[in-house]
Design a protein around this motif. Structure first.
Motif, PDB file in Angstrom:
ATOM      1  N   TYR A 106       0.820  -1.209   0.000  1.00 36.84           N
ATOM      2  CA  TYR A 106       0.000   0.000   0.000  1.00 36.84           C
ATOM      3  C   TYR A 106       0.854   1.260   0.000  1.00 36.84           C
ATOM      4  N   ARG A 107       0.344   2.281  -0.624  1.00 39.80           N
ATOM      5  CA  ARG A 107       1.028   3.563  -0.747  1.00 39.80           C
ATOM      6  C   ARG A 107       1.133   4.282   0.603  1.00 39.80           C
ATOM      7  N   ASP A 108       0.158   4.134   1.461  1.00 43.24           N
ATOM      8  CA  ASP A 108       0.121   4.849   2.743  1.00 43.24           C
ATOM      9  C   ASP A 108       0.117   3.889   3.926  1.00 43.24           C
ATOM     10  N   ASP A 109       0.299   4.437   5.102  1.00 42.30           N
ATOM     11  CA  ASP A 109       0.196   3.660   6.336  1.00 42.30           C
ATOM     12  C   ASP A 109      -1.212   3.073   6.471  1.00 42.30           C
ATOM     13  N   ASP A 110      -1.306   2.044   7.280  1.00 40.56           N
ATOM     14  CA  ASP A 110      -2.593   1.425   7.624  1.00 40.56           C
ATOM     15  C   ASP A 110      -3.366   0.919   6.410  1.00 40.56           C
ATOM     16  N   TYR A 111      -2.612   0.374   5.414  1.00 42.29           N
ATOM     17  CA  TYR A 111      -3.213  -0.298   4.259  1.00 42.29           C
ATOM     18  C   TYR A 111      -4.143   0.618   3.470  1.00 42.29           C
ATOM     19  N   ALA A 112      -3.690   1.825   3.211  1.00 44.90           N
ATOM     20  CA  ALA A 112      -4.509   2.822   2.510  1.00 44.90           C
ATOM     21  C   ALA A 112      -3.718   3.414   1.335  1.00 44.90           C
ATOM     22  N   GLY A 113      -4.403   4.216   0.541  1.00 42.67           N
ATOM     23  CA  GLY A 113      -3.760   4.996  -0.502  1.00 42.67           C
ATOM     24  C   GLY A 113      -3.531   4.278  -1.815  1.00 42.67           C
ATOM     25  N   GLY A 114      -4.204   3.184  -2.045  1.00 43.63           N
ATOM     26  CA  GLY A 114      -4.015   2.422  -3.274  1.00 43.63           C
ATOM     27  C   GLY A 114      -2.972   1.335  -3.087  1.00 43.63           C
ATOM     28  N   ASN A 166       4.208  -0.219 -12.611  1.00 38.72           N
ATOM     29  CA  ASN A 166       2.850  -0.148 -12.063  1.00 38.72           C
ATOM     30  C   ASN A 166       2.581   1.224 -11.448  1.00 38.72           C
ATOM     31  N   GLY A 167       3.456   2.194 -11.706  1.00 36.87           N
ATOM     32  CA  GLY A 167       3.297   3.523 -11.115  1.00 36.87           C
ATOM     33  C   GLY A 167       3.487   3.502  -9.607  1.00 36.87           C
ATOM     34  N   PHE A 168       4.326   2.580  -9.117  1.00 36.05           N
ATOM     35  CA  PHE A 168       4.427   2.371  -7.672  1.00 36.05           C
ATOM     36  C   PHE A 168       5.889   2.361  -7.195  1.00 36.05           C
ATOM     37  N   ASN A 169       6.809   2.880  -7.996  1.00 41.00           N
ATOM     38  CA  ASN A 169       8.209   2.887  -7.589  1.00 41.00           C
ATOM     39  C   ASN A 169       8.419   3.807  -6.391  1.00 41.00           C
ATOM     40  N   ASP A 170       9.074   3.292  -5.370  1.00 39.96           N
ATOM     41  CA  ASP A 170       9.368   4.063  -4.151  1.00 39.96           C
ATOM     42  C   ASP A 170       8.104   4.689  -3.551  1.00 39.96           C
ATOM     43  N   GLU A 171       7.046   3.902  -3.457  1.00 41.31           N
ATOM     44  CA  GLU A 171       5.761   4.393  -2.955  1.00 41.31           C
ATOM     45  C   GLU A 171       5.241   3.647  -1.723  1.00 41.31           C
ATOM     46  N   MET A 172       5.730   2.452  -1.414  1.00 40.91           N
ATOM     47  CA  MET A 172       5.119   1.598  -0.383  1.00 40.91           C
ATOM     48  C   MET A 172       5.417   2.084   1.038  1.00 40.91           C
ATOM     49  N   ASN A 173       4.362   2.127   1.851  1.00 43.25           N
ATOM     50  CA  ASN A 173       4.503   2.465   3.266  1.00 43.25           C
ATOM     51  C   ASN A 173       3.850   1.457   4.203  1.00 43.25           C
TER      52      ASN A 173
END
Length: 125
Positions: free
Chosen positions: A39-47, A64-71
């Motif tokens: 997930y992009r954001d904390d607590d399994y949020a943000g896509g 996938n438009g997700f490079n260096d995005e996971m939190n």
């Protein structure tokens, strides 16, 4: 008096179990059985970007438009998985143990995932 102490001990034990990591947490919506969801954001949020039954590895999360995005991540998978700082599973490897989760990565790991893949055992990490 003896019964009330036993009851209090039982309640305390139940509270410890609920507050600890021994209680199975329900997967976030959309993170199906057998999947590892990032997930992009904390607590399994943000896509999310998911390792599914058909997509077991993503050598470059940027595709996938997700490079260096996971939190945060949730593993709903029976075996270990891993994410990596670099493309093609290079750089530092970080484990996502089977059937576990991390609702908020530490600051050093925020927005660092560049590739990810499912592994083949529960002891791969």
């Amino acid at each position: 008096m003896k019964h009330s102490k036993i009851a209090a001990a039982a309640l305390f034990g139940a509270a410890m179990l609920i507050g600890g990591t021994n209680v199975a947490m329900a997967a976030p919506a959309g993170c199906e059985s057998g999947w590892v969801c990032m997930y992009r954001d904390d607590d399994y949020a943000g896509g999310a970007v998911n390792l599914t039954n058909n997509t077991t590895a993503i050598p470059n999360l940027g595709s996938n438009g997700f490079n260096d995005e996971m939190n945060s991540w949730f593993s709903n998978f029976q075996y270990d998985s891993a994410w990596y700082y670099d493309a093609n599973y290079g750089g530092s490897r970080k484990c996502m143990n089977s059937n576990s989760s991390n609702h908020s990565l530490g600051l050093a790991d925020y927005d660092e995932a560049t590739s990810a893949r499912k592994l083949t055992t529960t002891t791969s990490c």
